[in-house]
Design a protein around this motif. Structure first.
Motif, PDB file in Angstrom:
ATOM      1  N   TRP A 169      72.144  77.962 -11.003  1.00 36.15           N
ATOM      2  CA  TRP A 169      71.363  77.894 -10.135  1.00 36.15           C
ATOM      3  C   TRP A 169      71.478  77.810  -8.710  1.00 36.15           C
ATOM      4  O   TRP A 169      70.273  78.576  -7.656  1.00 36.15           O
ATOM      5  CB  TRP A 169      72.713  76.326 -10.155  1.00 36.15           C
ATOM      6  N   LYS A 170      71.591  79.796  -8.673  1.00 42.61           N
ATOM      7  CA  LYS A 170      71.645  80.200  -6.292  1.00 42.61           C
ATOM      8  C   LYS A 170      70.586  80.918  -7.158  1.00 42.61           C
ATOM      9  O   LYS A 170      69.893  81.333  -5.927  1.00 42.61           O
ATOM     10  CB  LYS A 170      73.275  81.418  -7.170  1.00 42.61           C
ATOM     11  N   ASP A 183      77.886  82.721  -4.699  1.00 44.31           N
ATOM     12  CA  ASP A 183      77.866  81.718  -3.859  1.00 44.31           C
ATOM     13  C   ASP A 183      77.447  82.088  -2.184  1.00 44.31           C
ATOM     14  O   ASP A 183      76.999  81.629  -1.757  1.00 44.31           O
ATOM     15  CB  ASP A 183      79.131  81.146  -3.905  1.00 44.31           C
ATOM     16  N   GLY A 209      77.103  75.213  -2.080  1.00 44.79           N
ATOM     17  CA  GLY A 209      77.595  74.513  -3.210  1.00 44.79           C
ATOM     18  C   GLY A 209      78.011  74.349  -4.341  1.00 44.79           C
ATOM     19  O   GLY A 209      77.821  75.951  -5.011  1.00 44.79           O
ATOM     20  N   ARG A 224      77.687  73.292  -7.439  1.00 44.10           N
ATOM     21  CA  ARG A 224      76.558  72.713  -8.807  1.00 44.10           C
ATOM     22  C   ARG A 224      75.593  71.942  -8.408  1.00 44.10           C
ATOM     23  O   ARG A 224      75.864  71.246  -7.329  1.00 44.10           O
ATOM     24  CB  ARG A 224      76.972  73.247 -10.357  1.00 44.10           C
ATOM     25  N   ARG A 225      74.560  71.698  -9.411  1.00 40.44           N
ATOM     26  CA  ARG A 225      74.072  70.873  -8.732  1.00 40.44           C
ATOM     27  C   ARG A 225      74.408  69.083  -9.552  1.00 40.44           C
ATOM     28  O   ARG A 225      75.524  69.382 -10.466  1.00 40.44           O
ATOM     29  CB  ARG A 225      72.137  70.911 -10.231  1.00 40.44           C
ATOM     30  N   ASP A 272      77.302  69.219  -5.074  1.00 39.98           N
ATOM     31  CA  ASP A 272      78.038  70.682  -4.469  1.00 39.98           C
ATOM     32  C   ASP A 272      79.474  70.999  -3.569  1.00 39.98           C
ATOM     33  O   ASP A 272      80.024  71.934  -3.384  1.00 39.98           O
ATOM     34  CB  ASP A 272      76.423  70.025  -3.151  1.00 39.98           C
ATOM     35  N   ASP A 307      77.367  67.298   4.790  1.00 36.14           N
ATOM     36  CA  ASP A 307      76.180  67.736   4.696  1.00 36.14           C
ATOM     37  C   ASP A 307      75.124  67.826   6.268  1.00 36.14           C
ATOM     38  O   ASP A 307      74.040  68.010   6.056  1.00 36.14           O
ATOM     39  CB  ASP A 307      74.816  66.888   3.824  1.00 36.14           C
TER      40      ASP A 307
END
Length: 201
Positions: free
Chosen positions: A23-24, A152, A163, A165-166, A169, A174
């Motif tokens: 994801w990163k 990260d 965050g 993960r999808r 987060d 936020d």
């Protein structure tokens, strides 16, 4: 009461770590996916290349199940750390697809063997290089989580994205203003602690 399924638990944590690492890379330019952001050259695409190679070793070769994937960066005579970065002709798609193939090969090994099956790690010292599949999977989870943690930090240095993960987060807020205030409070606490422990002459 349900019976525990050790393999299912291991696969769940392993896949979660894999997903977090990949994801990163999302939304980054080729440059940002590859550029070194620490004095030792840590970079996002290199972390994925390294972890893919590690899975193919620990959950393939170690148990007599070679994948057949050519890994020239691990061959005898390869330059040091060649598995920790992607050359200009190793595309992001190539590295990500290699990682997906590594997942499939590793998952097939986990499925095919009992958790107490033993393998031998040729790059560990003689006399301490045997391990069970269970230990190998735990080792790979620990390595993947460690490098996901590196990812990260590196991603946050690239563009501020952070965050777990999808869809989750796991961040406290936020609101950028909240984080600016939070970071300021940490800075003040660090300075106060330093002042309180500095010997007075």
């Amino acid at each position: 009461m349900t019976r525990p399924d050790a393999k299912a638990d291991l696969r769940l944590y392993l896949q979660s770590a894999r997903d977090a690492l990949l994801w990163k890379l999302e939304g980054l330019s080729e440059y940002d996916a590859r550029r070194p952001l620490t004095p030792t050259g840590t970079n996002l695409l290199g972390l994925v290349k390294h972890v893919a190679s590690m899975e193919l070793g620990y959950l393939g070769d170690v148990f007599g199940r070679p994948s057949g994937e050519p890994l020239p960066w691990l061959a005898e005579g390869a330059e040091p750390n060649a598995d920790m970065w992607a050359t200009a002709d190793e595309s992001r798609a190539f590295v990500v697809e290699l990682y997906h193939r590594a997942w499939a090969h590793a998952d097939a090994t986990i499925e095919a063997l009992a958790l107490d099956a033993t393998g031998r790690v040729p790059w560990w010292p003689d006399g301490r290089n045997e391990l069970t599949l269970h230990r190998a999977v735990v080792h790979v989870i620990a390595e993947t989580e460690r490098h996901a943690g590196h990812a990260d930090i590196v991603r946050e240095l690239v563009d501020g994205a952070a965050g777990l993960r999808r869809g989750n987060d796991n961040m406290a807020s936020d609101d950028p203003a909240w984080w600016e205030d939070y970071r300021g409070r940490l800075e003040r606490a660090a300075r106060d602690a330093e002042r309180d422990t500095t010997p007075r002459t």
